[in-house]
Scaffold this active site. Structure first.
Site, PDB file in Angstrom:
ATOM      1  N   TRP A 187       0.859  -1.185   0.000  1.00  0.00           N
ATOM      2  CA  TRP A 187       0.000   0.000   0.000  1.00  0.00           C
ATOM      3  C   TRP A 187       0.891   1.229   0.000  1.00  0.00           C
ATOM      4  O   TRP A 187       1.859   1.297   0.763  1.00  0.00           O
ATOM      5  CB  TRP A 187      -0.932   0.053   1.222  1.00  0.00           C
ATOM      6  CG  TRP A 187      -1.682   1.350   1.207  1.00  0.00           C
ATOM      7  CD1 TRP A 187      -2.724   1.684   0.390  1.00  0.00           C
ATOM      8  CD2 TRP A 187      -1.391   2.525   1.985  1.00  0.00           C
ATOM      9  NE1 TRP A 187      -3.104   2.984   0.614  1.00  0.00           N
ATOM     10  CE2 TRP A 187      -2.298   3.530   1.587  1.00  0.00           C
ATOM     11  CE3 TRP A 187      -0.444   2.832   2.964  1.00  0.00           C
ATOM     12  CZ2 TRP A 187      -2.299   4.811   2.136  1.00  0.00           C
ATOM     13  CZ3 TRP A 187      -0.434   4.105   3.515  1.00  0.00           C
ATOM     14  CH2 TRP A 187      -1.364   5.079   3.106  1.00  0.00           C
ATOM     15  N   GLU A 228      -2.974  -2.957  -2.719  1.00  0.00           N
ATOM     16  CA  GLU A 228      -4.143  -2.384  -2.033  1.00  0.00           C
ATOM     17  C   GLU A 228      -4.477  -0.988  -2.547  1.00  0.00           C
ATOM     18  O   GLU A 228      -3.655  -0.077  -2.481  1.00  0.00           O
ATOM     19  CB  GLU A 228      -3.866  -2.314  -0.522  1.00  0.00           C
ATOM     20  CG  GLU A 228      -5.020  -1.719   0.280  1.00  0.00           C
ATOM     21  CD  GLU A 228      -4.696  -1.616   1.769  1.00  0.00           C
ATOM     22  OE1 GLU A 228      -3.522  -1.824   2.159  1.00  0.00           O
ATOM     23  OE2 GLU A 228      -5.621  -1.301   2.541  1.00  0.00           O
ATOM     24  N   LYS A 230      -7.044   2.557  -2.798  1.00  0.00           N
ATOM     25  CA  LYS A 230      -7.722   3.455  -1.864  1.00  0.00           C
ATOM     26  C   LYS A 230      -8.406   4.534  -2.680  1.00  0.00           C
ATOM     27  O   LYS A 230      -7.921   4.920  -3.741  1.00  0.00           O
ATOM     28  CB  LYS A 230      -6.671   4.068  -0.926  1.00  0.00           C
ATOM     29  CG  LYS A 230      -7.242   4.781   0.275  1.00  0.00           C
ATOM     30  CD  LYS A 230      -6.132   5.074   1.281  1.00  0.00           C
ATOM     31  CE  LYS A 230      -6.693   5.706   2.537  1.00  0.00           C
ATOM     32  NZ  LYS A 230      -5.701   5.832   3.593  1.00  0.00           N
ATOM     33  N   ASP A 261      -9.689  -3.309   1.037  1.00  0.00           N
ATOM     34  CA  ASP A 261      -9.828  -2.746   2.385  1.00  0.00           C
ATOM     35  C   ASP A 261     -11.243  -2.190   2.491  1.00  0.00           C
ATOM     36  O   ASP A 261     -11.669  -1.372   1.664  1.00  0.00           O
ATOM     37  CB  ASP A 261      -8.771  -1.653   2.602  1.00  0.00           C
ATOM     38  CG  ASP A 261      -8.788  -1.099   4.017  1.00  0.00           C
ATOM     39  OD1 ASP A 261      -9.872  -0.708   4.484  1.00  0.00           O
ATOM     40  OD2 ASP A 261      -7.716  -1.049   4.659  1.00  0.00           O
ATOM     41  N   HIS A 264     -11.876   1.613   2.048  1.00  0.00           N
ATOM     42  CA  HIS A 264     -11.234   2.340   0.956  1.00  0.00           C
ATOM     43  C   HIS A 264     -12.114   2.621  -0.239  1.00  0.00           C
ATOM     44  O   HIS A 264     -11.627   2.802  -1.343  1.00  0.00           O
ATOM     45  CB  HIS A 264      -9.976   1.586   0.511  1.00  0.00           C
ATOM     46  CG  HIS A 264      -8.848   1.707   1.482  1.00  0.00           C
ATOM     47  ND1 HIS A 264      -7.570   1.311   1.212  1.00  0.00           N
ATOM     48  CD2 HIS A 264      -8.803   2.206   2.742  1.00  0.00           C
ATOM     49  CE1 HIS A 264      -6.791   1.537   2.257  1.00  0.00           C
ATOM     50  NE2 HIS A 264      -7.529   2.078   3.194  1.00  0.00           N
ATOM     51  N   HIS A 288      -8.613  -6.540   3.921  1.00  0.00           N
ATOM     52  CA  HIS A 288      -8.317  -5.729   5.092  1.00  0.00           C
ATOM     53  C   HIS A 288      -9.671  -5.397   5.696  1.00  0.00           C
ATOM     54  O   HIS A 288     -10.344  -4.461   5.276  1.00  0.00           O
ATOM     55  CB  HIS A 288      -7.580  -4.438   4.721  1.00  0.00           C
ATOM     56  CG  HIS A 288      -6.104  -4.588   4.740  1.00  0.00           C
ATOM     57  ND1 HIS A 288      -5.244  -3.532   4.609  1.00  0.00           N
ATOM     58  CD2 HIS A 288      -5.329  -5.696   4.920  1.00  0.00           C
ATOM     59  CE1 HIS A 288      -3.993  -3.983   4.685  1.00  0.00           C
ATOM     60  NE2 HIS A 288      -4.022  -5.282   4.861  1.00  0.00           N
ATOM     61  N   ASP A 296     -12.720   8.512   7.893  1.00  0.00           N
ATOM     62  CA  ASP A 296     -11.725   7.572   8.411  1.00  0.00           C
ATOM     63  C   ASP A 296     -12.015   6.165   7.922  1.00  0.00           C
ATOM     64  O   ASP A 296     -13.166   5.750   7.819  1.00  0.00           O
ATOM     65  CB  ASP A 296     -11.723   7.584   9.946  1.00  0.00           C
ATOM     66  CG  ASP A 296     -10.719   6.582  10.494  1.00  0.00           C
ATOM     67  OD1 ASP A 296      -9.526   6.758  10.221  1.00  0.00           O
ATOM     68  OD2 ASP A 296     -11.130   5.618  11.164  1.00  0.00           O
ATOM     69  N   ASP A 298     -10.479   3.362   9.334  1.00  0.00           N
ATOM     70  CA  ASP A 298      -9.847   2.369  10.204  1.00  0.00           C
ATOM     71  C   ASP A 298     -10.404   2.257  11.616  1.00  0.00           C
ATOM     72  O   ASP A 298      -9.648   2.148  12.571  1.00  0.00           O
ATOM     73  CB  ASP A 298      -8.342   2.663  10.290  1.00  0.00           C
ATOM     74  CG  ASP A 298      -7.679   2.607   8.926  1.00  0.00           C
ATOM     75  OD1 ASP A 298      -7.640   1.521   8.354  1.00  0.00           O
ATOM     76  OD2 ASP A 298      -7.229   3.651   8.438  1.00  0.00           O
ATOM     77  N   ASP A 328      -7.474  -4.550   9.634  1.00  0.00           N
ATOM     78  CA  ASP A 328      -6.753  -3.284   9.531  1.00  0.00           C
ATOM     79  C   ASP A 328      -7.552  -2.164  10.193  1.00  0.00           C
ATOM     80  O   ASP A 328      -8.460  -1.606   9.588  1.00  0.00           O
ATOM     81  CB  ASP A 328      -6.489  -2.950   8.050  1.00  0.00           C
ATOM     82  CG  ASP A 328      -5.660  -1.678   7.907  1.00  0.00           C
ATOM     83  OD1 ASP A 328      -5.138  -1.201   8.925  1.00  0.00           O
ATOM     84  OD2 ASP A 328      -5.540  -1.172   6.768  1.00  0.00           O
TER      85      ASP A 328
END
Ligand code: RNT
Ligand code: ZN
Length: 420
Positions: A187, A228, A230, A261, A264, A288, A296, A298, A328
Site C-alpha cells: 500500500w 491495495e 484506496k 480494504d 477504501h 483488510h 476515516d 480504520d 486493519d
C-alpha cells in the site's frame, strides 16, 4: 452454574440447528481452522521501532492517547500474547517493515534484511502462528512529497523499489521459516490533495515500479504479493495513483492478489459485493477488514451488516482457501488489547454465523424466485441461537466467555500497561 448453562444452551442450540441440517460440531471445527491475520499496528498506533520519535504520515492517522501503548518489540509481543489469550481460533500476525529490530543500528528502508525480523520469527514459532508482511512506504522523509513508487524523481522511486524488493525477501523468509506463505501487501500513499493535471503519468510510473519489484519470481509456497487500492486519504483527497481500477487491472494482468480494504471505497460501496466478482478473475484475494466512519477508514471492526456480508460471501461461495482474512484498524482512544480483541472476536462471530446458515435452503428459495421466503428466512436467521454455539466454542477451547475477557484486559492494564 454458569458453565452448566453454557452446556445446556449449547445442547438446545445443537438440536435447533440439526433441524436445518447444520452440524454445530463440524461448524466449530471449521471455525477453529480459519486463519485470521491480526495486524501488529493496533498495538502501538502504527509507530514501529525504526525511529522512536517517528511521526505517522502518509494520509493515515491514529487519534487518541489511551495510556499504555507498546514502546518496544518486547512490549508489543507481550501485548499480542495477551490478546491471543483472549481470542480463540487460528491466528496469524501481520507485520510492517517499520517493526524491524536493529540492535540500535541505523537501518534505512532500502537496507532492511531478514535478520532484522529474526526475533519475530522466533516468537511466531513459539506461538505457532504464521506471519504476513507489508513494506512501509510512509512515515519517511522520501514519502514527504506524498509520492513514493510514482514519484517523478527516479532516485526516490528507486529507493522505494529497493525497499519493496527487500520486503519480498523478508516475506519469503517468513514463509520458509514458518511453513506457511506470507502474504505481502503493498500500500502506498501516493496522490494529490488538489486536482491534478496529469493523472496518467504517476500511474505509468507506478506500473513501471511494480513491474521492477515483481521481476524476481518467488515461490508462492513461501510468499504472495498483494496490492491495495484506496479512494482517497488525508492529503490525497482529489487523486490517488493506486486507485481500485489501477490495481484490479494490475493484479489480474500480473497474477497478484487484490487487497480489498473495507474502508477504501465510497461510503455506500461495500467490499462484500466485490469478492464474488473478483474471485472469477484472480486466484486469491486479501481482505483488510476494517470499518469506515466518515472520512476515516480504520475504526475497530463491529459485528455489523457489512462484516456479516463479508463473512457470508466467503462461506457461501466456499472461498476459504482463496480469501486471506486480514484486519486493519487502529484506535488509540481505547485499550489497544481490547481493540484487537473486540475486532477479531467480531470477525470470528461473523464467520460462525455464516457457517451456521442453512445456505442451501436460501439458495433454493432464490432459484425458485421465492423472494418472500428468502427475505423472511434471512430475517429470522438473525435471531437464531448462534450465541449459544459461540459461548460453547469459547468454553471448550478454554477462551474467555462473553465479556469475561474484559476483566483480563483490565487486570493487564492495571498490572502492566499502567506502569509504562
Ligand atoms: C492505509 C491502508 C494500509 C494501512 C496499513 C498500516 O489506508 O489501509 O493497509 O492501514 O498498511
Ligand atoms: Zn488497509
Amino acid at each position: 452454574m454458569i458453565k452448566d448453562n453454557i452446556v445446556k444452551s449449547y445442547e438446545l442450540a445443537k438440536e435447533f440447528y440439526k433441524n436445518y441440517n447444520i452440524d454445530t460440531q463440524e461448524v466449530m471445527k471449521k471455525l477453529n481452522d480459519i486463519p485470521i491475520s491480526m495486524h501488529c499496528w493496533q498495538g502501538d498506533d502504527v509507530s514501529g521501532f525504526e525511529n522512536p520519535n517517528g511521526e505517522l504520515s502518509g494520509g493515515i492517522q491514529s487519534t487518541g492517547n489511551h495510556f499504555g501503548k507498546a514502546r518496544t518489540p518486547d512490549e508489543l509481543r507481550a501485548d499480542l500474547e495477551k490478546a491471543f489469550e483472549l481470542i480463540p481460533g487460528k491466528k496469524r500476525l501481520n507485520l510492517h517493515a517499520i517493526y524491524l529490530e536493529t540492535d540500535g543500528e541505523n537501518v534505512d528502508r532500502d537496507e532492511i534484511e531478514p535478520k532484522h525480523f529474526k526475533n519475530w520469527v522466533e516468537w511466531a514459532k513459539k506461538n505457532n502462528i504464521g506471519l504476513d508482511f507489508n513494506p512501509t512506504l510512509f512515515s519517511h522523509k522520501y514519502a514527504d512529497d506524498g509520492m513514493t513508487l510514482s514519484h517523478p524523481n527516479k532516485e526516490i522511486r528507486e529507493f522505494w523499489i529497493e525497499h519493496v524488493k527487500r520486503s519480498r525477501k523478508i516475506s519469503e523468509y517468513f514463509g520458509k521459516e514458518l511453513g506457511t506463505p506470507s502474504v505481502m501487501n503493498i500500500w502506498i500513499p501516493d496522490g494529490f490533495k488538489d486536482i491534478p493535471v496529469d493523472r496518467l503519468g504517476p500511474r505509468k510510473r507506478l506500473k513501471d515500479s511494480l513491474d521492477k519489484i515483481l521481476e524476481e519470481k518467488i515461490d508462492p509456497k513461501y510468499h504472495l504479493d498483494a496490492v491495495e487500492s484506496k479512494l482517497f486519504g488525508i492529503g490525497s483527497e482529489s487523486y490517488v495513483v493506486g486507485s481500485h481500477e489501477f490495481y484490479m487491472g494490475y493484479a489480474i494482468k500480473n497474477d497478484t492478489l487484490v487487497c480489498l480494504d473495507a474502508g477504501h471505497f465510497h461510503p455506500t460501496e461495500t467490499i462484500s459485493n466485490k469478492i464474488s466478482a473478483l474471485s472469477l478473475f484472480t486466484n486469491e484475494i486479501l481482505l483488510h477488514v476494517s470499518r469506515p466512519v466518515r472520512w476515516d477508514s480504520d475504526h475497530v471492526v463491529l459485528l455489523d451488516e457489512e462484516l456479516q456480508a463479508i463473512a457470508s460471501e466467503i462461506i457461501r461461495n466456499d472461498l476459504l482457501d482463496r480469501v486471506h482474512i486480514g484486519l486493519d484498524f487502529f484506535d488509540a482512544s481505547i485499550n489497544r488489547i481490547a481493540a484487537w480483541t473486540i475486532g477479531t472476536r467480531n470477525m470470528m462471530k461473523a464467520l460462525l454465523i455464516a457457517l451456521l446458515e442453512p445456505s442451501e435452503i436460501l439458495m433454493d428459495a432464490e432459484k425458485n424466485f421465492d423472494f418472500t421466503k428468502r427475505l423472511a428466512m434471512l430475517e429470522e436467521l438473525k435471531s437464531f441461537p448462534w450465541q449459544a454455539v459461540w459461548n460453547y466454542y469459547c468454553y471448550i477451547n478454554e477462551y474467555p466467555i462473553g465479556l469475561d475477557w474484559l476483566d483480563e484486559v483490565n487486570e493487564y492494564e492495571e498490572q502492566v500497561l499502567s506502569n509504562r
